[in-house]
Scaffold this active site. Structure first.
Site, mmCIF file in Angstrom:
data_model
loop_
_atom_site.group_PDB
_atom_site.id
_atom_site.type_symbol
_atom_site.label_atom_id
_atom_site.label_comp_id
_atom_site.label_asym_id
_atom_site.label_seq_id
_atom_site.Cartn_x
_atom_site.Cartn_y
_atom_site.Cartn_z
ATOM 1 N N SER A 181 -21.411 67.592 24.400
ATOM 2 C CA SER A 181 -20.801 66.321 24.032
ATOM 3 C C SER A 181 -19.449 66.604 23.388
ATOM 4 C CB SER A 181 -21.726 65.575 23.054
ATOM 5 O OG SER A 181 -21.178 64.334 22.663
ATOM 6 N N CYS A 182 -18.638 65.558 23.246
ATOM 7 C CA CYS A 182 -17.346 65.684 22.561
ATOM 8 C C CYS A 182 -16.906 64.285 22.165
ATOM 9 C CB CYS A 182 -16.325 66.392 23.453
ATOM 10 S SG CYS A 182 -15.974 65.542 25.008
ATOM 11 N N GLY A 183 -15.620 63.979 22.269
ATOM 12 C CA GLY A 183 -15.161 62.639 21.950
ATOM 13 C C GLY A 183 -15.340 61.666 23.095
#
Length: 269
Positions: A231-233
């Site tokens: 996951s990330c932004g």
């Protein structure tokens, strides 16, 4: 692939020498995944990551459906049988997302250019401002849905702990000590997630050598023998974690496409 293209960074990275020697090779598609560069490597086709998205989603960079991707890839003159080399400016920022998109849509021979455009240009290699002429093509997608995690999947994973969650955002955003860049977004991270900032995976635009890459992931708390969801932004740098995992032979991984834009914006947890 053999010869100069092989290196200590694993099977998905090609060197600048390797690419320069093959600029006119039939069946080679060079993809500029940079978002912003005014010039490009000769023959490169621009991949607009703000355009090749799900038009029905209000999330940034949402994964397009296979037919949408087919339309854009075909209009770029790319087929799933091509040897595809993706690059960005600094070398290891947005290119892995394009690499992941092509692979999840069925292309098998996809690489990231070591060092990106910045080092290509600094070394005096060929650069042009001329628009690349595109020949018609037909990209036939074979979408691997199992490589993508949904919001419902993530709620279950957070509850059950059935997979590790690796978050590629900077440490301050992960810890909630720095604000998110998108207005109205909560700070913090999903319960149980581990922080692996994308900047820790590379140096000077090059993916870390595999031994150091393994150490980096393990020191962050990841067990490379167990499933991982990244996951990330907004789902872009999460793909760099996928590239790192795949380079180490880890195959039981998925990308949470909605990432923190979805989880942090919906009150999901």
């Amino acid at each position: 692939m053999s010869g100069k293209g092989m290196n200590t960074q694993g099977p998905f990275i090609v060197s600048r020498d390797w690419l320069e020697e093959r600029l006119d090779m039939p069946g080679l598609s060079i993809v500029d995944g940079s978002w912003y560069l005014p010039a490009h490597i000769p023959g490169a086709i621009f991949f607009d990551q703000d355009l090749v998205v799900d038009p029905e989603s209000d999330l940034p960079h949402a994964l397009p459906d296979p037919l949408t991707f087919e339309r854009y890839a075909s209009s770029m003159g790319i087929t799933e049988q091509d040897t595809i080399v993706v690059y960005d400016g600094p070398g290891f920022f947005s290119a892995p997302r394009v690499w992941w998109l092509f692979r999840v849509m069925g292309a098998e021979t996809v690489f990231v250019l070591d060092g990106g455009f910045d080092r290509w240009q600094a070394e005096g290699r060929p650069v042009t401002n001329e628009r690349t002429k595109i020949a018609p093509a037909a990209f036939l997608p074979d979408f691997e849905k199992s490589r993508v995690a949904s919001l419902e999947d993530m709620r279950r994973i957070v509850e059950s702990g059935e997979a590790q969650i690796a978050d590629a955002r900077p440490a301050g955003r992960f810890a909630g000590t720095e604000p998110e860049p998108r207005e109205g977004m909560r700070s913090g991270h999903m319960p149980g997630a581990l922080n692996v900032p994308v900047t820790a995976l590379s140096e000077d635009g090059s993916l870390l050598p595999l031994d150091r890459l393994r150490d980096t992931l393990e020191q962050a708390g990841l067990d490379l023998g167990q499933p991982v969801v990244t996951s990330c932004g907004s789902g872009v740098t999460a793909a760099a974690l996928i590239l790192a995992l795949e380079s180490l032979g880890h195959r039981d991984n998925r990308l949470y496409d909605g990432s923190w834009s979805e989880w942090g914006g919906t009150g999901a947890g």
